[in-house]
Design a protein around this motif. Structure first.
Motif, PDB file in Angstrom:
ATOM      1  N   LEU A  46       9.018  -9.293  -5.871  1.00 20.98           N
ATOM      2  CA  LEU A  46       8.311 -10.474  -6.132  1.00 20.98           C
ATOM      3  C   LEU A  46       8.266 -11.430  -6.459  1.00 20.98           C
ATOM      4  CD1 LEU A  46       6.001  -9.032  -2.994  1.00 20.98           C
ATOM      5  CD2 LEU A  46       7.545  -9.944  -2.715  1.00 20.98           C
ATOM      6  N   ASP A  47       8.854 -11.000  -7.659  1.00 22.13           N
ATOM      7  CA  ASP A  47       8.754 -11.951  -8.933  1.00 22.13           C
ATOM      8  C   ASP A  47      10.156 -13.092  -8.259  1.00 22.13           C
ATOM      9  OD1 ASP A  47       6.473 -12.218  -9.943  1.00 22.13           O
ATOM     10  OD2 ASP A  47       7.214 -11.109 -12.134  1.00 22.13           O
ATOM     11  N   LYS A  48      11.393 -12.617  -7.534  1.00 22.60           N
ATOM     12  CA  LYS A  48      12.707 -13.503  -7.854  1.00 22.60           C
ATOM     13  C   LYS A  48      12.093 -14.475  -6.907  1.00 22.60           C
ATOM     14  CE  LYS A  48      14.527 -10.913  -3.676  1.00 22.60           C
ATOM     15  NZ  LYS A  48      15.146  -9.014  -3.740  1.00 22.60           N
ATOM     16  N   PHE A  49      11.018 -14.372  -6.025  1.00 24.59           N
ATOM     17  CA  PHE A  49      10.954 -15.392  -5.516  1.00 24.59           C
ATOM     18  C   PHE A  49      10.246 -16.650  -5.991  1.00 24.59           C
ATOM     19  CE2 PHE A  49      12.003 -11.981  -1.917  1.00 24.59           C
ATOM     20  CZ  PHE A  49      12.621 -12.401  -1.861  1.00 24.59           C
ATOM     21  N   HIS A  50      10.695 -17.301  -6.007  1.00 24.19           N
ATOM     22  CA  HIS A  50       9.606 -18.915  -6.713  1.00 24.19           C
ATOM     23  C   HIS A  50       8.390 -19.038  -5.793  1.00 24.19           C
ATOM     24  CE1 HIS A  50      13.616 -19.642  -8.137  1.00 24.19           C
ATOM     25  NE2 HIS A  50      13.055 -20.089  -8.626  1.00 24.19           N
ATOM     26  N   LEU A  51       8.032 -19.039  -4.514  1.00 21.00           N
ATOM     27  CA  LEU A  51       7.453 -19.023  -3.360  1.00 21.00           C
ATOM     28  C   LEU A  51       7.015 -18.173  -2.959  1.00 21.00           C
ATOM     29  CD1 LEU A  51       5.681 -21.028  -2.777  1.00 21.00           C
ATOM     30  CD2 LEU A  51       7.007 -22.228  -0.849  1.00 21.00           C
ATOM     31  N   GLN A  87       1.077  -1.151  -0.178  1.00 26.86           N
ATOM     32  CA  GLN A  87      -0.218   0.399   0.358  1.00 26.86           C
ATOM     33  C   GLN A  87       1.140   1.307   0.482  1.00 26.86           C
ATOM     34  OE1 GLN A  87      -2.896  -0.258   2.944  1.00 26.86           O
ATOM     35  NE2 GLN A  87      -4.608  -1.049   1.574  1.00 26.86           N
ATOM     36  N   GLN A  88       2.138   1.227   0.654  1.00 27.73           N
ATOM     37  CA  GLN A  88       2.593   2.547   0.942  1.00 27.73           C
ATOM     38  C   GLN A  88       3.428   2.001  -0.698  1.00 27.73           C
ATOM     39  OE1 GLN A  88       3.325   4.367   3.184  1.00 27.73           O
ATOM     40  NE2 GLN A  88       4.308   5.718   1.852  1.00 27.73           N
ATOM     41  N   ALA A  89       3.613   1.204  -1.072  1.00 30.50           N
ATOM     42  CA  ALA A  89       4.387   1.130  -2.677  1.00 30.50           C
ATOM     43  C   ALA A  89       3.155   2.102  -3.308  1.00 30.50           C
ATOM     44  CB  ALA A  89       4.675  -0.374  -3.153  1.00 30.50           C
ATOM     45  N   ARG A  90       1.741   1.571  -3.118  1.00 28.94           N
ATOM     46  CA  ARG A  90       1.306   2.162  -4.227  1.00 28.94           C
ATOM     47  C   ARG A  90       0.935   3.329  -4.467  1.00 28.94           C
ATOM     48  NH1 ARG A  90      -4.751  -0.685  -4.915  1.00 28.94           N
ATOM     49  NH2 ARG A  90      -3.333  -0.646  -7.239  1.00 28.94           N
ATOM     50  N   ARG A  91       1.289   4.115  -2.919  1.00 31.82           N
ATOM     51  CA  ARG A  91       0.967   5.976  -2.567  1.00 31.82           C
ATOM     52  C   ARG A  91       2.045   6.144  -3.383  1.00 31.82           C
ATOM     53  NH1 ARG A  91      -0.614   4.185   2.439  1.00 31.82           N
ATOM     54  NH2 ARG A  91       0.333   3.790   3.115  1.00 31.82           N
ATOM     55  N   ASP A  92       3.044   5.342  -2.997  1.00 29.35           N
ATOM     56  CA  ASP A  92       4.558   5.863  -3.860  1.00 29.35           C
ATOM     57  C   ASP A  92       4.156   5.693  -5.377  1.00 29.35           C
ATOM     58  OD1 ASP A  92       5.608   6.568  -0.887  1.00 29.35           O
ATOM     59  OD2 ASP A  92       6.454   5.250  -1.087  1.00 29.35           O
ATOM     60  N   LEU A  93       3.755   5.517  -5.753  1.00 30.21           N
ATOM     61  CA  LEU A  93       3.116   5.487  -7.536  1.00 30.21           C
ATOM     62  C   LEU A  93       4.188   3.994  -8.155  1.00 30.21           C
ATOM     63  CD1 LEU A  93       2.716   8.769  -8.875  1.00 30.21           C
ATOM     64  CD2 LEU A  93       0.648   7.151  -8.120  1.00 30.21           C
ATOM     65  N   ALA A  94       4.867   2.823  -7.133  1.00 29.54           N
ATOM     66  CA  ALA A  94       5.548   2.171  -6.985  1.00 29.54           C
ATOM     67  C   ALA A  94       5.329   1.104  -6.630  1.00 29.54           C
ATOM     68  CB  ALA A  94       6.707   2.418  -6.224  1.00 29.54           C
ATOM     69  N   LEU A  95       3.671   0.941  -7.371  1.00 28.56           N
ATOM     70  CA  LEU A  95       2.670  -0.828  -6.713  1.00 28.56           C
ATOM     71  C   LEU A  95       3.491  -2.163  -7.529  1.00 28.56           C
ATOM     72  CD1 LEU A  95       1.038  -2.717  -5.223  1.00 28.56           C
ATOM     73  CD2 LEU A  95      -0.632  -1.665  -6.521  1.00 28.56           C
ATOM     74  N   GLU A  96       3.871  -1.142  -9.175  1.00 30.36           N
ATOM     75  CA  GLU A  96       3.828  -2.335 -10.222  1.00 30.36           C
ATOM     76  C   GLU A  96       5.682  -2.641  -9.891  1.00 30.36           C
ATOM     77  OE1 GLU A  96       3.629  -2.157 -15.122  1.00 30.36           O
ATOM     78  OE2 GLU A  96       2.539  -0.448 -14.182  1.00 30.36           O
ATOM     79  N   GLY A  97       6.111  -2.150  -9.478  1.00 34.63           N
ATOM     80  CA  GLY A  97       7.994  -2.971  -9.335  1.00 34.63           C
ATOM     81  C   GLY A  97       7.861  -3.100  -8.280  1.00 34.63           C
ATOM     82  N   ALA A  98       6.943  -2.711  -7.345  1.00 34.79           N
ATOM     83  CA  ALA A  98       6.967  -3.258  -6.088  1.00 34.79           C
ATOM     84  C   ALA A  98       6.733  -5.641  -6.229  1.00 34.79           C
ATOM     85  CB  ALA A  98       6.237  -3.003  -5.019  1.00 34.79           C
ATOM     86  N   ILE A  99       5.422  -5.374  -7.185  1.00 27.02           N
ATOM     87  CA  ILE A  99       5.073  -6.612  -7.346  1.00 27.02           C
ATOM     88  C   ILE A  99       5.854  -7.375  -8.251  1.00 27.02           C
ATOM     89  CG2 ILE A  99       2.987  -7.987  -7.788  1.00 27.02           C
ATOM     90  CD1 ILE A  99       1.560  -6.163  -6.487  1.00 27.02           C
ATOM     91  N   ALA A 100       6.826  -6.663  -8.776  1.00 25.44           N
ATOM     92  CA  ALA A 100       7.392  -7.294  -9.930  1.00 25.44           C
ATOM     93  C   ALA A 100       8.679  -7.617  -9.323  1.00 25.44           C
ATOM     94  CB  ALA A 100       7.927  -6.262 -10.982  1.00 25.44           C
ATOM     95  N   VAL A 140      -4.340  -3.903  -3.017  1.00 28.64           N
ATOM     96  CA  VAL A 140      -2.968  -4.578  -3.262  1.00 28.64           C
ATOM     97  C   VAL A 140      -2.689  -5.806  -3.214  1.00 28.64           C
ATOM     98  CG1 VAL A 140      -1.763  -1.919  -2.996  1.00 28.64           C
ATOM     99  CG2 VAL A 140      -2.455  -4.392  -1.184  1.00 28.64           C
ATOM    100  N   LEU A 141      -3.040  -6.511  -2.596  1.00 22.81           N
ATOM    101  CA  LEU A 141      -3.567  -8.347  -2.378  1.00 22.81           C
ATOM    102  C   LEU A 141      -4.137  -8.706  -3.486  1.00 22.81           C
ATOM    103  CD1 LEU A 141      -2.846 -10.251  -0.244  1.00 22.81           C
ATOM    104  CD2 LEU A 141      -4.888  -9.915   0.432  1.00 22.81           C
ATOM    105  N   PHE A 142      -5.168  -8.463  -3.861  1.00 22.15           N
ATOM    106  CA  PHE A 142      -5.566  -8.589  -5.360  1.00 22.15           C
ATOM    107  C   PHE A 142      -4.730  -8.526  -6.599  1.00 22.15           C
ATOM    108  CE2 PHE A 142      -8.565  -8.246  -9.326  1.00 22.15           C
ATOM    109  CZ  PHE A 142      -9.323  -9.603  -9.703  1.00 22.15           C
ATOM    110  N   GLU A 143      -4.111  -7.373  -6.420  1.00 24.76           N
ATOM    111  CA  GLU A 143      -3.114  -7.006  -7.821  1.00 24.76           C
ATOM    112  C   GLU A 143      -1.822  -8.072  -7.708  1.00 24.76           C
ATOM    113  OE1 GLU A 143      -2.293  -2.974  -8.569  1.00 24.76           O
ATOM    114  OE2 GLU A 143      -4.209  -2.954  -8.030  1.00 24.76           O
ATOM    115  N   LEU A 144      -1.377  -8.675  -6.486  1.00 28.49           N
ATOM    116  CA  LEU A 144      -0.470  -9.297  -6.066  1.00 28.49           C
ATOM    117  C   LEU A 144      -0.710 -10.487  -6.865  1.00 28.49           C
ATOM    118  CD1 LEU A 144       1.780 -10.386  -4.908  1.00 28.49           C
ATOM    119  CD2 LEU A 144       0.968 -10.813  -2.789  1.00 28.49           C
TER     120      LEU A 144
END
Ligand code: ADP
Length: 190
Positions: A99-104, A84-97, A122-126
């Motif tokens: 997390l891609d480095k984690f297989h699980l 949510q903080q990332a979304r406020r900073d307009l950085a949600l997409e990057g923050a979710i991306a 944001v949970l739904f977007e994740l």
């Protein structure tokens, strides 16, 4: 990478006899990883508080790390706050991306996410971003019927549940709290 697993919670210290619906063989197959992680399949652990969901989740994570996978363990409310903080900073997409480095990605206690936190979901977007690409292991003390408290509206709950269960192994740990049972055993009969 820092997996943030729970210290001391391993498969070796997990008492499988306490949860007869979870077979050690099935968990061993899961921790081999290759049959499901590459496909982005999920694991869902349901059950009341104290039945060992977090312990089992972290132990599975540790076994996967030992098998060479990258894993992140997170309390769901903490991760949601960060996103949510990332979304406020307009950085949600990057923050979710990132997390891609984690297989699980282990999301512990998803049902503790409050309606208030869910507002912008944001949970739904994740969940949508990882769908069929990157695996998640989610623990919840409430079955899907009660998930309307997690997502802002019923349509979003349905869509999220749909994505999660599409390729998932679901374990329902419907037993009594492990600690309560241990305490009762110590007390003895009568
Ligand atoms: P939950 O996540 O379901 O609320 P936890 O995993 O936090 O439950 O378990 C509560 C405590 O009981 C933890 O200290 C955990 O290690 C222990 N515990 C629960 N189930 C088991 C089990 N089957 N074997 C060993 N320890 C267990």
């Amino acid at each position: 990478a820092e997996a943030r697993l729970l210290p001391g919670k391993t498969l070796q210290t997990f008492d499988f006899a306490a949860v007869p619906m979870v077979s050690k063989a099935h968990i061993s197959a899961i921790t081999a990883g290759d049959s499901w992680i590459g496909k982005g399949d999920n694991i869902l652990l349901f059950g009341p508080p104290g039945v060992g969901k977090s312990h089992l989740a972290s132990a599975i994570g540790l076994a996967l790390v030992e098998n060479g996978y990258r894993v992140l363990f997170a309390r769901t409310t903490d991760l949601v706050q960060k996103l949510q903080q990332a979304r406020r900073d307009l950085a949600l997409e990057g923050a979710i991306a990132k997390l891609d480095k984690f297989h699980l990605l282990i999301l512990d206690d998803i049902a503790y996410v409050t309606k208030d936190q869910a507002e912008t979901s944001v949970l739904f977007e994740l969940i949508s971003a990882r769908y069929e690409r990157r695996s998640m292991l989610i623990t919840a003390n409430q079955a899907f019927g009660a998930w309307n408290t997690i997502f802002p509206d019923p349509a979003m709950t349905l869509a999220a549940v749909d994505r999660l269960v599409h390729h998932a192994s679901i374990f329902e740990l419907n037993v009594e709290s492990y600690r309560r049972r241990a305490a009762e055993k110590a007390k003895g009969p009568g």
